[in-house]
Scaffold this motif. Structure first.
Motif, PDB file in Angstrom:
ATOM      1  N   ASN A   1      20.887  82.180  86.330  1.00  0.00           N
ATOM      2  CA  ASN A   1      20.449  81.435  85.379  1.00  0.00           C
ATOM      3  C   ASN A   1      20.195  79.854  85.595  1.00  0.00           C
ATOM      4  OD1 ASN A   1      20.911  79.593  82.923  1.00  0.00           O
ATOM      5  ND2 ASN A   1      21.454  81.459  81.745  1.00  0.00           N
TER       6      ASN A   1
ATOM      7  N   SER B   1      25.475  86.733  80.867  1.00  0.00           N
ATOM      8  CA  SER B   1      26.593  86.265  79.631  1.00  0.00           C
ATOM      9  C   SER B   1      26.376  84.874  78.935  1.00  0.00           C
ATOM     10  CB  SER B   1      27.740  86.644  80.315  1.00  0.00           C
ATOM     11  OG  SER B   1      27.683  85.891  81.295  1.00  0.00           O
ATOM     12  N   ARG B   2      25.428  83.862  79.503  1.00  0.00           N
ATOM     13  CA  ARG B   2      25.185  82.724  79.341  1.00  0.00           C
ATOM     14  C   ARG B   2      24.047  82.644  78.341  1.00  0.00           C
ATOM     15  NH1 ARG B   2      24.312  78.205  83.803  1.00  0.00           N
ATOM     16  NH2 ARG B   2      26.122  78.910  84.553  1.00  0.00           N
TER      17      ARG B   2
END
Ligand code: SF4
Ligand code: SF4
Length: 180
Positions: free
Chosen positions: A148, A89-90
């Protein structure tokens, strides 16, 4: 944190307070040290109990042993405004540094297309495969941290993450022993 607790109390909701992540508009901001975050969070936790406001952090998630930190390992599909699919989601733009890792497909008019080889390659994002974590006593609590962050930091979690994970786990272990 104290001010945020008061706002949460007024709104009648709980709160999740994470260490600052230097992304987007905050990319160049100074980061609160892990020691300061830990100290402030512990004070806030005490206050939250008195105020009856539920307070959490990723680091205080409790004892729920797992080997995968989040569903960014190919389990989660976030559909971006341009129709592409990201498993993190980043990662929300084509020019993101990790776009070629996490953007795995797209939604078309009639179907969804995802690259199975790329999705499969994300499966190695698992604490069982990280040399850094092999002998860490916190590995089943931490689960190796955010994929991430790890990938952007040359495949290892930054030291401040490890210090926080261990500090929270140690504190929780002491509390659990004391309460028995
Ligand atoms: S930013 Fe980290 S925690 Fe969030 S979805 Fe991506 S890999 Fe998972
Ligand atoms: S605290 Fe650091 S070394 Fe330990 S499991 Fe987490 S990322 Fe790995």
């Amino acid at each position: 944190m104290e001010d945020l607790l008061k706002i949460a109390k007024d709104l009648g909701c709980g709160l999740k307070l994470e260490p600052f992540t230097p992304v987007g508009r905050g990319a160049d901001e100074e980061i609160l040290s892990q020691d300061a975050y830990f100290e402030q969070f512990m004070l806030a936790l005490k206050l939250a109990k008195e105020m009856n406001v539920p307070l959490k952090s990723t680091y205080s998630s409790g004892f729920d042993p797992k080997c995968i930190f989040c569903a960014g390992d190919g389990e989660m599909f976030c559909v971006l405004p341009n129709g592409k699919i990201s498993t993190c989601s980043r990662v929300t733009k084509d020019d993101d540094l990790l776009a070629s890792t996490f953007i795995v497909g797209k939604v078309l008019d009639e179907k969804v297309e995802a690259n199975p080889v790329q999705v499969e390659s994300l499966r190695h994002l698992n604490v069982m495969f990280y040399d850094q974590c092999e002998d860490c006593f916190a590995k089943w609590y931490c689960m190796g941290g955010c994929h991430n962050t790890r990938l952007l930091n040359n495949g290892v979690m930054p030291e401040n993450h490890c210090i926080l994970e261990k500090a929270f786990l140690w504190t929780n272990l002491i509390k659990a022993v004391d309460s028995n």
